[in-house]
Each structure stands twice: as C-alpha cells, then as structure tokens.
Write a protein that holds these residues in place. Structure first.
Motif, PDB file in Angstrom:
ATOM      1  N   HIS A  36       0.794  -1.234   0.000  1.00 55.56           N
ATOM      2  CA  HIS A  36       0.000   0.000   0.000  1.00 55.56           C
ATOM      3  C   HIS A  36       0.827   1.285   0.000  1.00 55.56           C
ATOM      4  O   HIS A  36       0.279   2.343  -0.285  1.00 55.56           O
ATOM      5  CB  HIS A  36      -0.939   0.016   1.208  1.00 55.56           C
ATOM      6  CG  HIS A  36      -2.011  -1.027   1.151  1.00 55.56           C
ATOM      7  ND1 HIS A  36      -3.086  -0.930   0.305  1.00 55.56           N
ATOM      8  CD2 HIS A  36      -2.154  -2.193   1.813  1.00 55.56           C
ATOM      9  CE1 HIS A  36      -3.865  -1.983   0.457  1.00 55.56           C
ATOM     10  NE2 HIS A  36      -3.322  -2.784   1.364  1.00 55.56           N
ATOM     11  N   CYS A  37       2.072   1.222   0.388  1.00 52.59           N
ATOM     12  CA  CYS A  37       2.847   2.463   0.562  1.00 52.59           C
ATOM     13  C   CYS A  37       4.062   2.559  -0.375  1.00 52.59           C
ATOM     14  O   CYS A  37       4.317   3.603  -0.958  1.00 52.59           O
ATOM     15  CB  CYS A  37       3.336   2.582   2.005  1.00 52.59           C
ATOM     16  SG  CYS A  37       2.092   2.128   3.236  1.00 52.59           S
ATOM     17  N   THR A  38       4.823   1.469  -0.485  1.00 55.80           N
ATOM     18  CA  THR A  38       6.094   1.518  -1.205  1.00 55.80           C
ATOM     19  C   THR A  38       5.952   1.879  -2.687  1.00 55.80           C
ATOM     20  O   THR A  38       6.885   2.450  -3.246  1.00 55.80           O
ATOM     21  CB  THR A  38       6.866   0.198  -0.991  1.00 55.80           C
ATOM     22  OG1 THR A  38       6.767  -0.133   0.396  1.00 55.80           O
ATOM     23  CG2 THR A  38       8.334   0.343  -1.346  1.00 55.80           C
ATOM     24  N   PRO A  39       4.799   1.586  -3.353  1.00 56.82           N
ATOM     25  CA  PRO A  39       4.703   2.041  -4.744  1.00 56.82           C
ATOM     26  C   PRO A  39       5.018   3.534  -4.893  1.00 56.82           C
ATOM     27  O   PRO A  39       5.575   3.945  -5.909  1.00 56.82           O
ATOM     28  CB  PRO A  39       3.242   1.735  -5.118  1.00 56.82           C
ATOM     29  CG  PRO A  39       2.876   0.576  -4.257  1.00 56.82           C
ATOM     30  CD  PRO A  39       3.624   0.781  -2.957  1.00 56.82           C
ATOM     31  N   CYS A  40       4.677   4.364  -3.902  1.00 61.79           N
ATOM     32  CA  CYS A  40       5.022   5.795  -3.959  1.00 61.79           C
ATOM     33  C   CYS A  40       6.186   6.148  -3.042  1.00 61.79           C
ATOM     34  O   CYS A  40       6.861   7.142  -3.280  1.00 61.79           O
ATOM     35  CB  CYS A  40       3.834   6.655  -3.539  1.00 61.79           C
ATOM     36  SG  CYS A  40       2.428   6.537  -4.641  1.00 61.79           S
ATOM     37  N   HIS A  41       6.381   5.383  -1.983  1.00 58.94           N
ATOM     38  CA  HIS A  41       7.434   5.710  -1.019  1.00 58.94           C
ATOM     39  C   HIS A  41       8.680   4.867  -1.294  1.00 58.94           C
ATOM     40  O   HIS A  41       8.964   3.897  -0.584  1.00 58.94           O
ATOM     41  CB  HIS A  41       6.931   5.512   0.416  1.00 58.94           C
ATOM     42  CG  HIS A  41       5.963   6.578   0.844  1.00 58.94           C
ATOM     43  ND1 HIS A  41       6.357   7.767   1.401  1.00 58.94           N
ATOM     44  CD2 HIS A  41       4.611   6.652   0.750  1.00 58.94           C
ATOM     45  CE1 HIS A  41       5.302   8.512   1.659  1.00 58.94           C
ATOM     46  NE2 HIS A  41       4.229   7.860   1.258  1.00 58.94           N
ATOM     47  N   ARG A  42       9.362   5.183  -2.369  1.00 55.10           N
ATOM     48  CA  ARG A  42      10.649   4.579  -2.706  1.00 55.10           C
ATOM     49  C   ARG A  42      11.402   5.600  -3.547  1.00 55.10           C
ATOM     50  O   ARG A  42      10.788   6.540  -4.067  1.00 55.10           O
ATOM     51  CB  ARG A  42      10.475   3.247  -3.431  1.00 55.10           C
ATOM     52  CG  ARG A  42       9.719   3.338  -4.732  1.00 55.10           C
ATOM     53  CD  ARG A  42       9.277   1.953  -5.197  1.00 55.10           C
ATOM     54  NE  ARG A  42       8.273   2.064  -6.220  1.00 55.10           N
ATOM     55  CZ  ARG A  42       8.509   1.979  -7.529  1.00 55.10           C
ATOM     56  NH1 ARG A  42       9.723   1.756  -7.970  1.00 55.10           N
ATOM     57  NH2 ARG A  42       7.531   2.113  -8.402  1.00 55.10           N
TER      58      ARG A  42
HETATM   59  C1  HEC Z   1      -0.106   7.342  -4.520  1.00 53.18           C
HETATM   60  C2  HEC Z   1       1.114   7.626  -3.836  1.00 53.18           C
HETATM   61  C3  HEC Z   1       1.210   7.375  -2.339  1.00 53.18           C
HETATM   62  C4  HEC Z   1       0.909   6.227  -1.663  1.00 53.18           C
HETATM   63  C5  HEC Z   1       0.379   4.920  -2.232  1.00 53.18           C
HETATM   64  C6  HEC Z   1       1.227   6.491  -0.273  1.00 53.18           C
HETATM   65  N1  HEC Z   1       1.704   7.753  -0.135  1.00 53.18           N
HETATM   66 FE1  HEC Z   1       2.318   8.647   1.619  1.00 53.18          FE
HETATM   67  N2  HEC Z   1       2.656  10.367   0.620  1.00 53.18           N
HETATM   68  C7  HEC Z   1       2.506  10.569  -0.726  1.00 53.18           C
HETATM   69  C8  HEC Z   1       2.792  11.954  -1.041  1.00 53.18           C
HETATM   70  C9  HEC Z   1       2.752  12.584  -2.421  1.00 53.18           C
HETATM   71  C10 HEC Z   1       3.118  12.597   0.175  1.00 53.18           C
HETATM   72  C11 HEC Z   1       3.520  14.051   0.387  1.00 53.18           C
HETATM   73  C12 HEC Z   1       2.412  14.988   0.185  1.00 53.18           C
HETATM   74  C13 HEC Z   1       1.370  14.868   1.226  1.00 53.18           C
HETATM   75  O1  HEC Z   1       1.680  14.858   2.426  1.00 53.18           O
HETATM   76  O2  HEC Z   1       0.196  14.780   0.806  1.00 53.18           O
HETATM   77  C14 HEC Z   1       3.029  11.558   1.201  1.00 53.18           C
HETATM   78  C15 HEC Z   1       3.270  11.793   2.544  1.00 53.18           C
HETATM   79  C16 HEC Z   1       3.331  10.800   3.516  1.00 53.18           C
HETATM   80  C17 HEC Z   1       3.755  10.999   4.882  1.00 53.18           C
HETATM   81  C18 HEC Z   1       4.211  12.311   5.468  1.00 53.18           C
HETATM   82  C19 HEC Z   1       3.006  13.061   5.948  1.00 53.18           C
HETATM   83  C20 HEC Z   1       3.327  14.416   6.445  1.00 53.18           C
HETATM   84  O3  HEC Z   1       2.428  15.011   7.042  1.00 53.18           O
HETATM   85  O4  HEC Z   1       4.447  14.900   6.232  1.00 53.18           O
HETATM   86  C21 HEC Z   1       3.653   9.802   5.524  1.00 53.18           C
HETATM   87  C22 HEC Z   1       4.004   9.479   6.974  1.00 53.18           C
HETATM   88  C23 HEC Z   1       3.143   8.851   4.556  1.00 53.18           C
HETATM   89  N3  HEC Z   1       2.964   9.485   3.348  1.00 53.18           N
HETATM   90  C24 HEC Z   1       2.873   7.544   4.832  1.00 53.18           C
HETATM   91  C25 HEC Z   1       2.289   6.660   3.920  1.00 53.18           C
HETATM   92  C26 HEC Z   1       1.881   5.325   4.260  1.00 53.18           C
HETATM   93  C27 HEC Z   1       2.031   4.685   5.637  1.00 53.18           C
HETATM   94  C28 HEC Z   1       1.362   4.782   3.135  1.00 53.18           C
HETATM   95  C29 HEC Z   1       0.756   3.402   2.975  1.00 53.18           C
HETATM   96  C30 HEC Z   1      -0.258   3.022   3.900  1.00 53.18           C
HETATM   97  C31 HEC Z   1       1.454   5.774   2.076  1.00 53.18           C
HETATM   98  N4  HEC Z   1       2.021   6.901   2.591  1.00 53.18           N
HETATM   99  C32 HEC Z   1       1.032   5.578   0.748  1.00 53.18           C
HETATM  100  C33 HEC Z   1       2.141   9.624  -1.658  1.00 53.18           C
HETATM  101  C34 HEC Z   1       1.718   8.335  -1.358  1.00 53.18           C
END
Ligand code: HEC
Length: 518
Positions: A36-42
């Motif tokens: 759920h997360c790594t597709p964007c968080h890498r």
């Molecule tokens: C479709 C892409 C995408 C996915 C999938 C995704 N993220 Fe993110 N995430 C982002 C982006 C873009 C940001 C930065 C912009 C924002 O905070 O909206 C972010 C920001 C964050 C932050 C920082 C928030 C902050 O307030 O600074 C955290 C922690 C985080 N994500 C955790 C997760 C977790 C845990 C998952 C899985 C459960 C996840 N993300 C899935 C794109 C994604």
C-alpha cells in the motif's frame, strides 16, 4: 476456587499479551507497507520518504500509524463506500489495525529470515513493450522556488496515418515533482503556436490548454495511477499528424529539478477496436440552480443534471474544480427511479485529480439523468482560498477563478457491455502480451550484462544462467515480480569463457537467451 479463577484469568491475559506482541515487520507489517505504501514511497517516486526496508519504515512508525489511522494515506480521494472504482487505494480495517498494533507494540522487526523481500516494480512499462514512445523533446527545468507550476508541453507524434489506441501509459520522468498530467490531442497547430510564442520549452497555463484542442481530455494521470487500457473492442483515436498536449502540474520544490516525461502508446494490434471512447461533461450550462457565481464569504452548493438520450455504457468519470472546491457527489437516476452511485469525493483536493474508471461498464438506459452536486467554500476561513480577502468567483481558467466540470467517458451501449470488466488481466489479454526474455546486452560479455524481461502477470520467477547441458551455474534473481518490463544486472566475470543460456522460469514455462562469455 476464587484463586483458581483469577489464575485462569491471568493465564488468559498472558496469552492475550503474547498474541498481541506477535505483530512484527517480518510477520505482518512489511507486506502491508510494500503493497500500500512503497509504490510511492521509494526512491524516485513522489512519496517524500522511502519505505523500502525495516529501518526506513520503523524510523517513521508513529507517522505511519497516524496517517493510516486518519485515512490520509494511502491517498485516495473518492469514498470507496459510495462506489467502487478501479485501482482504488484502500486498506482493509484489518490491515489498518495490524499497522496500529505493530506500531503500538514498538514497531518490532521480528525474524529477519522470514522477512518478505520488496516487490520488484516494473521499469519502463507496467504493460509490456509499447508500439511507440513519445517523449518530451527536452528536459524541462522546474525552478526551486517552492511554487506550483502548471505547464503545457506539445509533443508531435509525427504519425502520417491515424492510429487506434488500445492502451495509454504516462511515464513521469521525475516522479518526485510530476504531480499530475492531463493529455489532450491537437491537430489545429494552436498548441505549437502557443509554445513558440512563450519563452522556454512549453507554456504556462493553470488548467487545460488555453484553447479548445481537437480532444481536450484524452487521458489524465496522477501518481500511482495504472496504465490506461480499454477493454474489449473499445479504444481511442489518434489522428494523423496529431500533437499530444501534456498539461503538467509540477509540485513545489526547494531545489531546481528537471523532468523529462514520456508516453507509451499501445496500438490496436489486431484491428479489434470498433468503438471509440467519447467524452461528454456536465458544466455550468446544466445547472438547476445557476448562475455559476460564488459570492465572497459564502458556501454554495450547485446541482447540475444531464439527460442521457440513448443507451450508453459509462467507462470513466473525472470531476474537476479549482481551489475553493469542497466536495462532489455524482449519481445517475434510471427511468424506473433506480439510483446508480458514480462517485463521491467528500474532501476535494486539487492535487489529486484525473479520470477514475469503473470496475465494470455501467449501463445507463435512454432517459436516465446524471446529477452532479458540488460545493464551494469562498470564505476567508478556507485555507485554500486564493483571494485575501475573498472575492466573488465565477467560471475561468485561472487559479483565482473556479470551475464546475464533470467529464464522462462513454460508448454507445451494446448488448453484453454489463459483463465487460476492466481488470489488469484484461489488459494482458487485449494487448496479447507474452512473457519475454530480451537478447542479453552486451553479448559477448566480459563482466556485467543487462538482462531485460517482460511479464504478463505478477508472480514468482527465477532467472538463472545454465551451461549448454542445462546445469545451473549462476542465480540472477528469484522472487516476486510485477507485470511489465524489468531489467536486472548480472555479473558474469566469474564464469569461464564459453557459451551459456540465460533462463527465465515462470509458472507458464521457461524461455532462454544465449550468453557468450569472453
Ligand atoms: C499514490 C502515492 C502514495 C501512496 C500509495 C502512499 N503515499 Fe504517503 N505520501 C505521498 C505523497 C505525495 C506525500 C507528500 C504529500 C502529502 O503529504 O500529501 C506523502 C506523505 C506521507 C507521509 C508524510 C506526511 C506528512 O504530514 O508529512 C507519511 C508518513 C506517509 N505518506 C505515509 C504513507 C503510508 C504509511 C502509506 C501506505 C499506507 C502511504 N504513505 C502511501 C504519496 C503516497
């Protein structure tokens, strides 16, 4: 007796506690985060921090817990309880609870030996080898001034015949700044003209293209979006000589960065396409409570409707508004009064928009009505209000104007459409993508070679090097891979000179390529 009873209770508590402490990264959390997360968080993707291993994820444990619990992550604007949509990023209650438990219990690692490895994400394409790749002519420099930028690039296709398109895949070049892209088609030359008049590559335009091109919503992409493929005999038209207009939203950055994005196109290889997706929209002309004016310091909800004149099958929906937009609810009412929910976006976010596709085609008979309700908050208390103090707002293309538009992708209905699903597997069938192992490069080789392959389904594979008798002499990789194109390096310096075979083993059999060691 009483003593025995409390001992029994204690025992229960102990069992409960040991069951609870059993949530670990290796055991449960890793696979949830990877999915759920790594597709964007890498690295290279849009998530601001990487979660590609235990160290990286545990360093952000409490933020992970917070963002998952609040529903902020993974980002998915539509309400999935209102209507299912293709590719929705939604975690189950159980997955959310598991992440909470993991973090609450100290974000423990567990046994590293049983840790699942990170999935290998596709390189180049999620679908396979495209028929053509259309790229930006030059890299664009996005200034490090912490400002959003909306910029249109005009990409000539140089096609001298029209093509029918079966799938479109936008490939963001610099994924840490490309936040969304809206594609249009232009044969009028107006896009080129605007580009040539504006300084630098492309031209700046808040939304849309600044004029009405031949087709103004050909495709829309946001981070995490899968490639778009059209099911059954449905496709898109790409006229001869067309330019593809790409309206890019670059997210704010504090350091200047370049982007060079491209578009993979998959043609209608066996002339299956007999139906072209058409686009229509509900606009302010359809309002039941117009005109479209939002006075300063007010909250207004508009409701528009559109009559369906012949039987249609809906494929997709794309609600659009600007910065003071709050929410959307779009539904259809059929002649017998049955309601079909299409999309609800309870908290509009301008940064996450694009076409949403239905998991199945939705039939709407003639004389159905589609209703679109949208709310706008033009008060000073709205942090997204671009005007201080608030100003009356109405229709326009600028940041300080508003919009009320809901696009629909549809085809005229044909019997059986209700049964057409838009699944990833469908794309593999439609595009007739096979597993492939590309010729090894360089070949002959002294040390490092690149091994490229294409998979039609996600699954476990083995990539190995054998001698001509079939004896395995080197493991390249074994593990889980996503569908699409991948490239892996292999160091063959320890092999003695001679001929070898590189073998790709999937659950559909094995494929080989020759490798000559110098
Ligand atoms: C479709 C892409 C995408 C996915 C999938 C995704 N993220 Fe993110 N995430 C982002 C982006 C873009 C940001 C930065 C912009 C924002 O905070 O909206 C972010 C920001 C964050 C932050 C920082 C928030 C902050 O307030 O600074 C955290 C922690 C985080 N994500 C955790 C997760 C977790 C845990 C998952 C899985 C459960 C996840 N993300 C899935 C794109 C994604």
């Amino acid at each position: 007796m009483k003593f025995l009873f409390s001992a029994f209770l204690l025992l229960l508590v102990a069992i409960g506690a040991s069951a609870q402490t059993s949530v670990t990264w290796s055991g449960q959390a890793a696979s949830i985060v990877y999915q759920h997360c790594t597709p964007c968080h890498r690295p290279g993707e849009i998530g601001p921090m990487p979660f590609t291993n235990y160290q990286e994820a545990s360093a952000y444990a409490s933020m992970i817990s917070f963002t998952v619990q609040s529903g902020y992550m993974p980002p998915w604007q539509p309400d999935h309880n209102y209507s299912p949509l293709l590719g929705q990023r939604v975690m189950s209650q159980q997955e959310i609870q598991t992440i909470q438990d993991w973090v609450q219990q100290g974000a423990l690692r567990g046994d590293p030996a049983t840790e699942p490895s990170m999935p290998n994400y596709p390189i180049g394409s999620q679908l396979g080898q495209p028929d053509t790749v259309i790229s930006m002519a030059q890299a664009y420099l996005h200034q490090g001034n912490n400002q959003d930028l909306y910029r249109v690039f005009v990409l000539p296709t140089n096609l001298n015949v029209a093509k029918k398109i079966k799938a479109i895949e936008f490939r963001a070049g610099n994924k840490s700044i490309v936040h969304h892209a809206i594609l249009g088609i232009d044969v009028t030359g107006q896009g080129r003209q605007r580009d040539s008049l504006a300084p630098g590559y492309g031209y700046t335009q808040f939304f849309g293209f600044g004029f009405t091109p031949t087709e103004d919503n050909w495709y829309g992409w946001a981070p995490g979006a899968a490639a778009k493929y059209f099911p059954a005999n449905i496709g898109k038209n790409l006229p001869a000589g067309a330019d593809i207009l790409v309206q890019m939203h670059y997210a704010p950055t504090s350091v200047a960065q370049t982007d060079s994005s491209s578009i993979n196109l998959f043609y209608d290889r066996d002339n299956q396409v007999t139906r072209l997706e058409q686009i229509t929209a509900i606009s302010p002309m359809d309002l039941m409570n117009g005109p479209f004016v939002i006075p300063a310091n007010t909250v207004r909800t508009f409701k528009g409707r559109m009559r369906v004149s012949t039987d249609v099958s809906l494929l997709s929906i794309f609600p659009h508004m600007h910065l003071i937009g709050k929410n959307w609810k779009v539904y259809a009412v059929k002649p017998g009064n049955d309601t079909v929910n299409l999309i609800s976006i309870p908290e509009w976010d301008f940064n996450w928009q694009g076409f949403y596709y239905f998991p199945r085609l939705i039939k709407l008979p003639a004389n159905s009505w589609i209703y679109a309700e949208a709310t706008f908050d033009n008060r000073a208390s709205n942090p997204n209000n671009p005007n201080t103090p608030p100003q009356p707002m109405s229709w326009g293309e600028n940041t300080t104007d508003e919009m009320y538009l809901c696009y629909f992708g549809f085809v005229p209905y044909q019997a059986g459409d209700e049964n057409i699903a838009l699944s990833q597997d469908d794309a593999q069938n439609v595009l007739k993508i096979s597993n492939k192992l590309y010729p090894i490069f360089p070949n002959p080789a002294a040390n490092r070679v690149n091994i490229g392959f294409q998979l039609n389904h996600a699954g476990n594979i083995q990539l190995q090097v054998t001698d001509l008798q079939g004896k395995v002499v080197g493991q390249v990789h074994a593990g889980h891979y996503e569908p699409g194109q991948h490239i892996l390096p292999f160091d063959c310096s320890s092999l003695s000179s001679g001929q070898y075979l590189v073998q790709l083993v999937t659950n559909q059999g094995s494929i080989t390529q020759k490798l000559i060691k110098q």
